[in-house]
Design a protein around this motif. Structure first.
Motif, mmCIF file in Angstrom:
data_model
loop_
_atom_site.group_PDB
_atom_site.id
_atom_site.type_symbol
_atom_site.label_atom_id
_atom_site.label_comp_id
_atom_site.label_asym_id
_atom_site.label_seq_id
_atom_site.Cartn_x
_atom_site.Cartn_y
_atom_site.Cartn_z
ATOM 1 N N LEU A 190 0.818 -1.207 0.000
ATOM 2 C CA LEU A 190 0.000 0.000 0.000
ATOM 3 C C LEU A 190 0.856 1.263 0.000
ATOM 4 O O LEU A 190 0.540 2.240 -0.685
ATOM 5 N N GLN A 191 1.930 1.237 0.761
ATOM 6 C CA GLN A 191 2.808 2.414 0.801
ATOM 7 C C GLN A 191 3.404 2.696 -0.576
ATOM 8 O O GLN A 191 3.422 3.846 -1.038
ATOM 9 N N GLN A 192 3.891 1.655 -1.245
ATOM 10 C CA GLN A 192 4.462 1.843 -2.577
ATOM 11 C C GLN A 192 3.404 2.288 -3.580
ATOM 12 O O GLN A 192 3.674 3.110 -4.458
ATOM 13 N N LEU A 193 2.187 1.777 -3.443
ATOM 14 C CA LEU A 193 1.095 2.199 -4.328
ATOM 15 C C LEU A 193 0.793 3.683 -4.154
ATOM 16 O O LEU A 193 0.622 4.419 -5.139
ATOM 17 N N LEU A 194 0.732 4.124 -2.895
ATOM 18 C CA LEU A 194 0.426 5.535 -2.640
ATOM 19 C C LEU A 194 1.558 6.437 -3.130
ATOM 20 O O LEU A 194 1.301 7.529 -3.663
ATOM 21 N N LEU A 195 2.787 5.994 -2.960
ATOM 22 C CA LEU A 195 3.908 6.783 -3.485
ATOM 23 C C LEU A 195 3.866 6.826 -5.013
ATOM 24 O O LEU A 195 4.182 7.860 -5.625
ATOM 25 N N ALA A 196 3.482 5.710 -5.627
ATOM 26 C CA ALA A 196 3.377 5.680 -7.091
ATOM 27 C C ALA A 196 2.334 6.681 -7.575
ATOM 28 O O ALA A 196 2.555 7.415 -8.551
ATOM 29 N N GLN A 197 1.199 6.730 -6.883
ATOM 30 C CA GLN A 197 0.140 7.647 -7.309
ATOM 31 C C GLN A 197 0.519 9.099 -7.020
ATOM 32 O O GLN A 197 0.143 10.004 -7.774
ATOM 33 N N ALA A 198 1.272 9.328 -5.930
ATOM 34 C CA ALA A 198 1.766 10.681 -5.674
ATOM 35 C C ALA A 198 2.744 11.109 -6.761
ATOM 36 O O ALA A 198 2.681 12.235 -7.285
ATOM 37 N N GLN A 199 3.651 10.191 -7.123
ATOM 38 C CA GLN A 199 4.616 10.488 -8.188
ATOM 39 C C GLN A 199 3.888 10.687 -9.522
ATOM 40 O O GLN A 199 4.269 11.550 -10.335
ATOM 41 N N GLU A 200 2.837 9.918 -9.743
ATOM 42 C CA GLU A 200 2.062 10.067 -10.973
ATOM 43 C C GLU A 200 1.414 11.444 -11.042
ATOM 44 O O GLU A 200 1.360 12.069 -12.124
ATOM 45 N N CYS A 201 0.893 11.924 -9.906
ATOM 46 C CA CYS A 201 0.317 13.276 -9.892
ATOM 47 C C CYS A 201 1.392 14.318 -10.214
ATOM 48 O O CYS A 201 1.128 15.289 -10.960
ATOM 49 N N PHE A 202 2.570 14.147 -9.670
ATOM 50 C CA PHE A 202 3.651 15.096 -9.957
ATOM 51 C C PHE A 202 4.035 15.030 -11.433
ATOM 52 O O PHE A 202 4.289 16.051 -12.083
ATOM 53 N N TRP A 203 4.050 13.808 -11.980
ATOM 54 C CA TRP A 203 4.351 13.632 -13.411
ATOM 55 C C TRP A 203 3.290 14.334 -14.268
ATOM 56 O O TRP A 203 3.617 15.022 -15.237
ATOM 57 N N SER A 204 2.015 14.173 -13.885
ATOM 58 C CA SER A 204 0.933 14.818 -14.635
ATOM 59 C C SER A 204 1.069 16.335 -14.589
ATOM 60 O O SER A 204 0.838 17.027 -15.593
ATOM 61 N N LYS A 205 1.454 16.849 -13.431
ATOM 62 C CA LYS A 205 1.651 18.298 -13.318
ATOM 63 C C LYS A 205 2.813 18.764 -14.195
ATOM 64 O O LYS A 205 2.753 19.833 -14.834
ATOM 65 N N ALA A 206 3.871 17.966 -14.238
ATOM 66 C CA ALA A 206 5.011 18.333 -15.082
ATOM 67 C C ALA A 206 4.612 18.352 -16.560
ATOM 68 O O ALA A 206 5.033 19.228 -17.324
ATOM 69 N N VAL A 207 3.800 17.380 -16.958
ATOM 70 C CA VAL A 207 3.320 17.351 -18.342
ATOM 71 C C VAL A 207 2.448 18.568 -18.622
ATOM 72 O O VAL A 207 2.576 19.240 -19.656
ATOM 73 N N LYS A 208 1.551 18.861 -17.652
ATOM 74 C CA LYS A 208 0.638 19.987 -17.840
ATOM 75 C C LYS A 208 1.388 21.314 -17.869
ATOM 76 O O LYS A 208 1.025 22.234 -18.610
ATOM 77 N N ASP A 209 2.459 21.398 -17.081
ATOM 78 C CA ASP A 209 3.225 22.646 -17.039
ATOM 79 C C ASP A 209 4.222 22.763 -18.186
ATOM 80 O O ASP A 209 4.928 23.776 -18.293
#
Length: 840
Positions: A190-209
């Motif tokens: 679960l911890q790795q899953l949550l970190l993956a989704q947090a990193q995914e949000c940061f990746w999405s923001k980088a793409v959007k920016d």
């Protein structure tokens, strides 16, 4: 609702009243009255209700959960947290009596609750729900904006931090088996899953920016790593569903493809056309691997994959064509491609309110005052008792007892030398010596003889009460053991499977022998004291009498003529005896000062200060008496100077003994041949010895009274435990009896059913075969039509029954309104009396 990220579902619980259990526990286990904590008791129930009902994705739930969790951590140091042990088995501490029931959130048993009487179990569930709330807050945000993605990333990082804290701090201190969906591999997944989704949000923001492709590739590669770790731990868990594992596996390959795709665009910008083609080809391979999970992933994730695949295919065709026609660069194989660097932006962030709850409690804390702050932890009471016992044992054994032993040796020496009576008889041939007059007055003021008799009577009563209480406990154990043996003989060991009484209450039976040893040893000591009293009772009675009677009991002697040698020897002996008197007074003063010092040595404030330090530095650690050992050692150092005084007394006494012996020898030598005071010497010495024997008996009786009072506490607790043990065993036996009787009834019923089946089988074997019932599921075979045999006229056929009427019917009809016989009326089966009775 389908989405491309996952959230943790909440754990559910049942309502419990913590206040009632805590109030009862305080009233029975603490010296403080529970009414002192009326507001705190109401508050703890309110906090729990508010926290466990925060099952919606609203930011207000964060404070409700963290506030309740902080108070749980705080009161964890006030109340014991060990789970209860079976009856008859001693535990370090008994729990407060609240069974916290929670339902798992993941796995296959979400409808099967689990209960534990453990504050840390409650804390673990509350923190799990806090992590769940963070994930649901992240999911509820609008992630199509940069701010929404940033907030979602932060929530996922906090959720991962709470899971990490739960895994590394709370669960190891649980002291019981963790819930099945909180084992190490599940929490790690679960911890790795949550970190993956947090990193995914940061990746999405980088793409959007619109950040550079090289940086976006590094971010995507780290997303892929997190999902890979999550899936790997998920496969080792029995709780993570296969749907989630397929989701994480697809995401792992998806972001591996996305990373290579962004790296290919970076290669295009850097004019590395051959490497661009290689990375696009690898990206396509990764996309195809992800699409192998298409049967198990939701439509949104599948749509993302198909969109990425279309884009990769389009760019790959363009890149291969450009390279083949224009750039003509060699395309490296995958093995020669440099691994992509990682840019990890997601890390577990434990909220300060969770990692350091004490910072949020207090006058300046966001959560206000901690509950039950005025309640002294149970371990503190135990620690104070331990220190007091150790302090008294140290002072009594190594200081007071040692000084009394040294003084007793001096008195024994003087008694053996017939001192001071021999000197007093010489110096005062008439009347009583002043010291003896003082001793007699002391005994008269204390009503000495009656005082000893009353004390011995009180001790006999205390002893009888202790023995009666002890015998009651032993009787309860014997009755319970007899009942258990009787039930085991009745039902057999196969059904009566519980432990025998001696095994179930091993420590109670050990206490039986221990207390019996105490009583026998005390009886022996009592007998010695009684013998001492009998030996000197008559002399003590003389000392208790009036001054006139006391004077009369001591014979007078003639005043002897003192020669210079006798006078010199008497002066030397008197000086030595005066030193003994000074020594005894000094030692008596030292012992009195030591008793006062022990009485005033209050360690409560120091222990409370040390407890506060432990609660600040080790919030999740239970306060144990052993934690104060260093404080005890430092505190007991104050008695080292007094022990050195005792050592000095031991070193100086032999010199005084030699001096007394030499002075007495010179005195005896100077008076050789003079027997005029011998009778008076013996009378004075007898009275002097009786006084010291009186003091010794008083001390013995005081010790005996203290012993039996202390033993009363032990036997009372022993009897209460025996009573509880017998009660629980009786209840358990009743339940087992009920189950055994039910089992016997079911067994008899089974035998009856089997007997009925056998009988039915026999009947069916000999009886005509019948058709199955209308609602039977078995196939019904169509009957074969047969013609009924025609009876001979005038002869009765038993198979046709008795019929009334005329000749046999010519035709058979099932219609009751059809005449069955010739010339019969429409009434059918009604008998016509005028026709008589006919057979056939």
């Amino acid at each position: 609702m389908a989405m491309n990220i996952l959230f943790l579902p909440f754990r559910r619980t049942n309502a419990v009243s913590m206040s009632a259990a805590i109030k009862q526990y305080i009233s029975t286990k603490y010296d403080q009255h529970p009414d002192m904590f009326k507001i705190d008791l109401e508050a703890i129930d309110t906090l729990r209700t508010s926290a466990v009902n925060s099952l919606e994705a609203h930011v207000s739930g964060v404070q409700k959960l963290t506030l309740y969790a902080a108070q749980l951590v705080w009161i964890g140091g006030k109340f014991p947290i060990d789970v209860r042990t079976p009856s008859g088995q001693e535990s370090s501490q008994v729990q407060i009596g609240v069974d916290f029931t929670w339902y798992p959130a993941l796995g296959f048993n979400t409808q099967r609750p689990e209960s534990q009487n453990n504050l840390r179990y409650e804390l673990a569930n509350v923190l799990y729900n806090l992590a769940s709330l963070y994930t649901q807050l992240a999911v509820s945000l609008n992630r199509s904006t940069s701010d929404g993605l940033k907030s979602a990333c932060n929530y996922f990082c906090q959720a991962a931090g709470v899971i990490s804290y739960l895994k590394e701090t709370v669960i190891p201190e649980l002291r019981t088996m963790p819930p099945e969906d909180m084992d190490t591999v599940t929490l790690e997944s679960l911890q790795q899953l949550l970190l993956a989704q947090a990193q995914e949000c940061f990746w999405s923001k980088a793409v959007k920016d619109g950040l550079k492709d090289g940086l976006i590739a590094k971010l995507a590669a780290k997303v892929s790593d997190f999902y890979d770790q999550a899936a790997e731990y998920g496969t080792m868990s029995d709780i993570i569903s296969t749907e989630w594992i397929h989701h994480m596996t697809a995401k792992h390959h998806h972001f591996a493809a996305a990373a290579q795709y962004r790296a290919s665009r970076d290669c295009l910008d850097k004019q590395k056309y051959g490497e661009e083609v290689a990375r696009l080809r690898d990206s396509l391979v990764c996309v195809n691997e992800a699409l192998k999970e298409s049967r198990w992933i939701n439509k949104i994730v599948l749509g993302d994959l198909n969109g990425l695949k279309a884009r990769v295919n389009e760019d790959l065709k363009r890149a291969e064509k450009d390279n083949d026609v224009i750039y003509l660069m060699s395309v490296p194989p995958k093995s020669e491609l440099k691994s992509l660097d990682r840019a990890g932006m997601a890390t577990p962030r434990v909220p300060q309110e969770v990692s350091d709850p004490y910072s949020a409690l207090g006058d300046k804390g966001a959560f206000g005052q901690p509950l039950f702050a005025r309640l002294v932890p149970y371990a503190v009471h135990v620690a104070v008792s331990i220190y007091d016992e150790r302090k008294e044992r140290l002072v009594n054994n190594t200081i007071i007892d040692e000084l009394e032993a040294l003084t007793t040796k001096l008195r024994d020496l003087l008694q053996s030398l017939n001192l001071p009576a021999s000197l007093q008889a010489l110096e005062k041939p008439l009347g009583l010596p002043p010291s003896l007059t003082t001793h007699a007055e002391e005994i008269r003021q204390q009503d000495g003889l009656h005082k000893l008799q009353r004390a011995m009577h009180e001790i006999r009563k205390l002893k009888a009460n202790d023995e009666a209480m002890y015998q009651e406990g032993v009787g309860l154990l014997k009755i319970e053991a007899a009942d258990d043996d009787k039930a085991r003989s009745k039902h057999g060991t196969a059904r009566w499977t519980r432990q025998p009484s001696r095994q179930a209450a091993e420590k109670l039976y050990a206490q039986v022998n221990e207390i019996d040893g105490y009583l026998k040893s005390a009886a022996s000591s009592d007998e010695l004291v009684r013998n001492k009293f009998k030996d000197c009772e008559s002399v003590i009675q003389v000392l208790s009498s009036s001054k006139m009677d006391l004077d009369a009991s001591v014979p007078s002697s003639k005043r002897a003529t003192l020669t210079p040698a006798v006078e010199k020897a008497a002066d030397n002996l008197r000086s030595a005896l005066n030193d003994v008197s000074h020594l005894e007074r000094r030692r008596k003063r030292i012992m009195q000062e030591m008793r006062e010092k022990v009485k005033n040595d209050d360690i409560n404030s120091a222990i409370l200060a040390e407890t506060a330090r432990f609660e600040r530095e080790y919030p999740m650690q239970k306060i144990e008496p052993a934690m104060f050992e260093n404080l005890f050692e430092d505190r007991l150092e104050q008695y080292e100077q007094d022990r050195r005084v005792v050592s000095e007394e031991k070193e100086s006494q032999p010199q005084l003994v030699v001096r007394i012996q030499e002075a007495n020898a010179a005195f005896v030598t100077a008076r050789r041949g003079d027997s005029s005071t011998k009778e008076r010497e013996q009378a004075l010495q007898r009275l002097e010895n009786a006084y010291f024997k009186y003091k010794e008996i008083v001390s013995n009786l005081n010790n005996g009274r203290k012993f039996y009072n202390d033993l009363a506490t032990i036997v009372t607790r022993f009897t209460d435990e025996c009573r509880d043990f017998a009660y629980h065993r009786r209840v358990e036996a009743g339940q087992m009896e009920t189950r055994s009787d039910l089992s016997t009834a079911l067994s008899n019923l089974s035998l009856n059913l089997q007997d009925q089946k056998e009988r039915q089988s026999l009947r069916s074997h000999y009886a005509p075969q019948q058709q199955p019932p209308p609602h039977s599921n078995a196939a019904i075979t169509a009957p074969t039509p047969t013609r009924a045999p025609q009876p001979e006229p005038g002869i009765w056929n038993p198979t046709q029954g008795i019929k009334f009427g005329g000749a046999p019917p010519q035709q058979v009809s099932s219609n009751v309104h059809h005449p069955t016989y010739p010339n019969a009326s429409a009434r059918g089966g009604q008998w016509d009396v005028s026709r008589g009775v006919q057979f056939g």
